[in-house]
Design a protein around this motif. Sequence first.
Motif, PDB file in Angstrom:
ATOM      1  N   MET A 139      36.248  52.914 -30.967  1.00 38.34           N
ATOM      2  CA  MET A 139      36.093  54.233 -30.355  1.00 38.34           C
ATOM      3  C   MET A 139      35.239  54.167 -29.095  1.00 38.34           C
ATOM      4  N   TYR A 140      34.178  53.360 -29.122  1.00 36.69           N
ATOM      5  CA  TYR A 140      33.364  53.247 -27.916  1.00 36.69           C
ATOM      6  C   TYR A 140      34.172  52.606 -26.788  1.00 36.69           C
ATOM      7  N   ALA A 141      34.969  51.601 -27.120  1.00 33.26           N
ATOM      8  CA  ALA A 141      35.828  50.973 -26.113  1.00 33.26           C
ATOM      9  C   ALA A 141      36.828  51.989 -25.563  1.00 33.26           C
ATOM     10  N   HIS A 142      37.301  52.878 -26.410  1.00 33.96           N
ATOM     11  CA  HIS A 142      38.227  53.931 -25.980  1.00 33.96           C
ATOM     12  C   HIS A 142      37.565  54.853 -24.960  1.00 33.96           C
ATOM     13  N   TYR A 143      36.359  55.307 -25.272  1.00 33.94           N
ATOM     14  CA  TYR A 143      35.659  56.210 -24.349  1.00 33.94           C
ATOM     15  C   TYR A 143      35.290  55.490 -23.054  1.00 33.94           C
ATOM     16  N   LEU A 144      34.855  54.246 -23.175  1.00 35.04           N
ATOM     17  CA  LEU A 144      34.473  53.486 -21.987  1.00 35.04           C
ATOM     18  C   LEU A 144      35.681  53.233 -21.094  1.00 35.04           C
ATOM     19  N   PHE A 145      36.814  52.915 -21.708  1.00 32.06           N
ATOM     20  CA  PHE A 145      38.028  52.693 -20.929  1.00 32.06           C
ATOM     21  C   PHE A 145      38.408  53.952 -20.151  1.00 32.06           C
ATOM     22  N   ASN A 146      38.309  55.106 -20.800  1.00 38.65           N
ATOM     23  CA  ASN A 146      38.641  56.361 -20.124  1.00 38.65           C
ATOM     24  C   ASN A 146      37.721  56.615 -18.935  1.00 38.65           C
ATOM     25  N   ALA A 147      36.477  56.176 -19.039  1.00 42.22           N
ATOM     26  CA  ALA A 147      35.550  56.345 -17.917  1.00 42.22           C
ATOM     27  C   ALA A 147      35.921  55.420 -16.755  1.00 42.22           C
ATOM     28  N   PHE A 148      36.410  54.225 -17.062  1.00 40.75           N
ATOM     29  CA  PHE A 148      36.869  53.303 -16.020  1.00 40.75           C
ATOM     30  C   PHE A 148      38.198  53.765 -15.431  1.00 40.75           C
ATOM     31  N   ASP A 149      39.057  54.315 -16.272  1.00 38.01           N
ATOM     32  CA  ASP A 149      40.395  54.739 -15.840  1.00 38.01           C
ATOM     33  C   ASP A 149      40.306  56.128 -15.215  1.00 38.01           C
ATOM     34  N   THR A 150      39.710  56.208 -14.037  1.00 41.19           N
ATOM     35  CA  THR A 150      39.469  57.502 -13.402  1.00 41.19           C
ATOM     36  C   THR A 150      40.755  58.228 -13.035  1.00 41.19           C
ATOM     37  N   VAL A 181      43.527  49.808 -15.812  1.00 39.04           N
ATOM     38  CA  VAL A 181      42.456  49.683 -14.827  1.00 39.04           C
ATOM     39  C   VAL A 181      42.731  48.459 -13.968  1.00 39.04           C
ATOM     40  N   LYS A 182      42.855  48.665 -12.663  1.00 38.17           N
ATOM     41  CA  LYS A 182      43.036  47.560 -11.738  1.00 38.17           C
ATOM     42  C   LYS A 182      41.687  46.943 -11.399  1.00 38.17           C
ATOM     43  N   PHE A 183      41.750  45.754 -10.810  1.00 37.76           N
ATOM     44  CA  PHE A 183      40.523  45.046 -10.459  1.00 37.76           C
ATOM     45  C   PHE A 183      39.651  45.872  -9.516  1.00 37.76           C
ATOM     46  N   GLU A 184      40.281  46.538  -8.545  1.00 38.93           N
ATOM     47  CA  GLU A 184      39.515  47.327  -7.589  1.00 38.93           C
ATOM     48  C   GLU A 184      38.697  48.420  -8.297  1.00 38.93           C
ATOM     49  N   GLY A 185      39.338  49.144  -9.213  1.00 39.71           N
ATOM     50  CA  GLY A 185      38.639  50.200  -9.937  1.00 39.71           C
ATOM     51  C   GLY A 185      37.554  49.642 -10.841  1.00 39.71           C
ATOM     52  N   PHE A 186      37.860  48.496 -11.463  1.00 36.49           N
ATOM     53  CA  PHE A 186      36.893  47.857 -12.348  1.00 36.49           C
ATOM     54  C   PHE A 186      35.638  47.446 -11.592  1.00 36.49           C
ATOM     55  N   VAL A 187      35.823  46.806 -10.443  1.00 39.72           N
ATOM     56  CA  VAL A 187      34.681  46.270  -9.695  1.00 39.72           C
ATOM     57  C   VAL A 187      33.890  47.395  -9.017  1.00 39.72           C
ATOM     58  N   MET A 188      34.552  48.483  -8.653  1.00 36.25           N
ATOM     59  CA  MET A 188      33.840  49.623  -8.081  1.00 36.25           C
ATOM     60  C   MET A 188      32.906  50.245  -9.126  1.00 36.25           C
ATOM     61  N   ALA A 189      33.405  50.406 -10.353  1.00 41.81           N
ATOM     62  CA  ALA A 189      32.576  50.974 -11.418  1.00 41.81           C
ATOM     63  C   ALA A 189      31.436  50.023 -11.769  1.00 41.81           C
ATOM     64  N   LEU A 190      31.740  48.737 -11.825  1.00 39.10           N
ATOM     65  CA  LEU A 190      30.715  47.751 -12.151  1.00 39.10           C
ATOM     66  C   LEU A 190      29.633  47.717 -11.082  1.00 39.10           C
ATOM     67  N   SER A 191      30.032  47.879  -9.841  1.00 39.75           N
ATOM     68  CA  SER A 191      29.064  47.920  -8.745  1.00 39.75           C
ATOM     69  C   SER A 191      28.103  49.094  -8.923  1.00 39.75           C
ATOM     70  N   THR A 192      28.636  50.223  -9.348  1.00 38.81           N
ATOM     71  CA  THR A 192      27.792  51.401  -9.585  1.00 38.81           C
ATOM     72  C   THR A 192      26.815  51.157 -10.724  1.00 38.81           C
ATOM     73  N   LEU A 193      27.324  50.595 -11.831  1.00 39.17           N
ATOM     74  CA  LEU A 193      26.499  50.395 -13.017  1.00 39.17           C
ATOM     75  C   LEU A 193      25.421  49.340 -12.805  1.00 39.17           C
ATOM     76  N   ARG A 230      25.198  59.568 -12.804  1.00 40.94           N
ATOM     77  CA  ARG A 230      26.431  60.337 -12.623  1.00 40.94           C
ATOM     78  C   ARG A 230      27.589  59.656 -13.356  1.00 40.94           C
ATOM     79  N   TRP A 231      27.646  58.320 -13.291  1.00 46.64           N
ATOM     80  CA  TRP A 231      28.713  57.595 -13.989  1.00 46.64           C
ATOM     81  C   TRP A 231      28.555  57.762 -15.504  1.00 46.64           C
ATOM     82  N   THR A 232      27.311  57.680 -15.982  1.00 43.01           N
ATOM     83  CA  THR A 232      27.055  57.827 -17.416  1.00 43.01           C
ATOM     84  C   THR A 232      27.398  59.234 -17.893  1.00 43.01           C
ATOM     85  N   PHE A 233      27.089  60.225 -17.069  1.00 40.43           N
ATOM     86  CA  PHE A 233      27.454  61.609 -17.393  1.00 40.43           C
ATOM     87  C   PHE A 233      28.960  61.726 -17.568  1.00 40.43           C
ATOM     88  N   ASN A 234      29.703  61.079 -16.692  1.00 41.93           N
ATOM     89  CA  ASN A 234      31.164  61.117 -16.774  1.00 41.93           C
ATOM     90  C   ASN A 234      31.665  60.482 -18.066  1.00 41.93           C
TER      91      ASN A 234
END
Length: 260
Positions: free
Chosen positions: A133-144, A150-162, A172-176
Motif C-alpha cells: 500500500m505504501y508503494a501504491h501511494y508513493l507511485f501515485n505521487a511520482f506518477d504526476t 513513471v519515466k526516468f525524467e519524472g523519476f529523477v525530477m522527483a528525486l531531485s526535489t526529495l 510540498r512534495w510530501t503534502f502531495n
Amino acid sequence: MGAVMGTFSSLQTRQRRPSKDFARWSYLSQRDKIEDELELTTVCYRPEGLEQLEAQTNFTKRELQVLYRGFKNVTPKQYHWRQVGVHGRVDGNTALAKPASSLAFWECPSGVVNEETFKQIYAQFFPHGDASMYAHYLFNAFDTAQTGSVKFEGFVMALSTLLRGTVHEKLRWTFNLYDINKDGYINKEEMMDIVKAIYDMMGKYTYPVLKEDAPRLHVEVFFQKMDKNKDGVVTLDEFIESCQEDDNIMRSLQLFENVM
C-alpha cells in the motif's frame, strides 16, 4: 504453348541449379529485409539529453548517468529479435543459407517503471512487512500525470526535489503524497491511510513493539497539531508551518541530502 512450357522448364532448371551469385543475392536481400523490419519495430526508450536534465535538477551529469543505469536495471524489459553472427553457406545445388546463429533474443529497457515494479522494490527492502500500500501511494505521487507509469525524467525530477530541494519543495512534495485524492487538502482519513501503510510496511518485528492503535494515536497527535483553524482538513500552508515547527521532521528532511 511450346514456348511457354519451354520457359517453365528453364525456370525449373534454374531453380534446381541456381548460380552462386543468385543464391547469395537472394540471401542478402532476405537478410536486409529482416534488418529493415527490425529497425522499424525495435524502438528502445532514450531519456532526454543529460544536459537538459542537469539544468532542470540538482544533479550533476555524472550523478544522472549513475541514476539512469540503476533505473534501467529495474524497468521492465521489452524483448526483440535481432540478426547476429550470420554465416551463410551456399551450396552448388541449393539456394538455402545455413546460418550458424541467425537470430538472437535481446532485451531493451522499456524506460518506464510501473506500480508493480515499485511494489517489488519495496517488498525487497521491507521483507518482514507489507509494503504494497505504501508503494501504491508513493507511485501515485511520482506518477504526476496519472498515466500508470513513471519515466526516468519524472523519476529523477522527483528525486531531485526529495534529496536536494529546498525545505518548501520537500514539504510540498510530501503534502502531495498525503493528499491522496488531490483536492488540495489532507483530511484525517487520508493521513490515516498513509500512516497505516507505513506501519504495515515496517512490519511486526519493530523495536520497541508497536501497539495496534499506534497509527491512530499518531494521526490524532499530528492532525490536531497541523489543523490550525480546526476545520477538519490540513492545507498546504498549515502542513508546511507545522512541519517547520517540528525539529524531528526538519532533521529528517536533511538525512538524505548527501546520499549521492
